[in-house]
Design a protein around this motif. Structure first.
Motif, PDB file in Angstrom:
ATOM      1  N   ALA A   1       0.812  -1.211   0.000  1.00 29.20           N
ATOM      2  CA  ALA A   1       0.000   0.000   0.000  1.00 29.20           C
ATOM      3  C   ALA A   1       0.850   1.267   0.000  1.00 29.20           C
ATOM      4  O   ALA A   1       0.322   2.358  -0.154  1.00 29.20           O
ATOM      5  CB  ALA A   1      -0.926  -0.003   1.220  1.00 29.20           C
ATOM      6  N   ARG A   2       2.171   1.157   0.156  1.00 27.84           N
ATOM      7  CA  ARG A   2       3.038   2.337   0.222  1.00 27.84           C
ATOM      8  C   ARG A   2       3.902   2.487  -1.028  1.00 27.84           C
ATOM      9  O   ARG A   2       4.973   3.072  -0.977  1.00 27.84           O
ATOM     10  CB  ARG A   2       3.902   2.268   1.465  1.00 27.84           C
ATOM     11  CG  ARG A   2       3.060   2.311   2.729  1.00 27.84           C
ATOM     12  CD  ARG A   2       3.928   2.289   3.937  1.00 27.84           C
ATOM     13  NE  ARG A   2       3.465   3.321   4.847  1.00 27.84           N
ATOM     14  CZ  ARG A   2       4.143   3.733   5.882  1.00 27.84           C
ATOM     15  NH1 ARG A   2       5.333   3.238   6.127  1.00 27.84           N
ATOM     16  NH2 ARG A   2       3.651   4.659   6.670  1.00 27.84           N
ATOM     17  N   HIS A   3       3.442   1.969  -2.152  1.00 30.63           N
ATOM     18  CA  HIS A   3       4.183   2.061  -3.415  1.00 30.63           C
ATOM     19  C   HIS A   3       4.384   3.523  -3.797  1.00 30.63           C
ATOM     20  O   HIS A   3       3.474   4.336  -3.701  1.00 30.63           O
ATOM     21  CB  HIS A   3       3.415   1.346  -4.527  1.00 30.63           C
ATOM     22  CG  HIS A   3       4.075   1.438  -5.863  1.00 30.63           C
ATOM     23  ND1 HIS A   3       3.844   2.479  -6.727  1.00 30.63           N
ATOM     24  CD2 HIS A   3       4.977   0.634  -6.468  1.00 30.63           C
ATOM     25  CE1 HIS A   3       4.574   2.300  -7.819  1.00 30.63           C
ATOM     26  NE2 HIS A   3       5.260   1.185  -7.682  1.00 30.63           N
ATOM     27  N   GLU A   4       5.611   3.853  -4.203  1.00 32.02           N
ATOM     28  CA  GLU A   4       5.920   5.176  -4.735  1.00 32.02           C
ATOM     29  C   GLU A   4       6.618   4.961  -6.072  1.00 32.02           C
ATOM     30  O   GLU A   4       7.659   4.318  -6.113  1.00 32.02           O
ATOM     31  CB  GLU A   4       6.818   5.959  -3.782  1.00 32.02           C
ATOM     32  CG  GLU A   4       6.132   6.341  -2.484  1.00 32.02           C
ATOM     33  CD  GLU A   4       7.028   7.178  -1.597  1.00 32.02           C
ATOM     34  OE1 GLU A   4       7.692   8.092  -2.121  1.00 32.02           O
ATOM     35  OE2 GLU A   4       7.069   6.892  -0.399  1.00 32.02           O
ATOM     36  N   PRO A   5       6.054   5.481  -7.154  1.00 25.87           N
ATOM     37  CA  PRO A   5       6.636   5.231  -8.476  1.00 25.87           C
ATOM     38  C   PRO A   5       8.069   5.732  -8.580  1.00 25.87           C
ATOM     39  O   PRO A   5       8.414   6.791  -8.072  1.00 25.87           O
ATOM     40  CB  PRO A   5       5.741   6.012  -9.438  1.00 25.87           C
ATOM     41  CG  PRO A   5       4.542   6.400  -8.667  1.00 25.87           C
ATOM     42  CD  PRO A   5       4.890   6.341  -7.222  1.00 25.87           C
TER      43      PRO A   5
END
Length: 79
Positions: free
Chosen positions: A60-64
């Motif tokens: 849920a903490r994906h950062e591109p």
């Protein structure tokens, strides 16, 4: 644009390499343990959490990673 391309666009289709995952996250880091070939090993780590992951894992903490995103846009689309 072909009929299939139009249908994908309308549906909001994302290929497996375009979806948010550790492999295109700025916190995902691939490391290669260089041993005598063919025994080199590739592993992925989450630098935010400090644990091992796979390139296809999600959270849920994906950062591109915008560098990866630019490279992906330059590549031809998946067939």
């Amino acid at each position: 644009m072909s009929t299939a391309d139009t249908a994908r666009h309308v549906q909001g289709f994302l290929s497996a390499t375009s979806r948010p995952r550790c492999g295109n996250c700025k916190h995902g880091k691939e490391t290669i343990a260089e041993r005598m070939p063919p025994f080199d090993t590739r592993t992925w780590r989450c630098t935010r959490g400090g644990f091992s992951v796979t390139a296809g894992a999600i959270c849920a903490r994906h950062e591109p990673d915008f560098q990866t995103a630019r490279t992906m846009k330059a590549a031809p689309p998946d067939a």
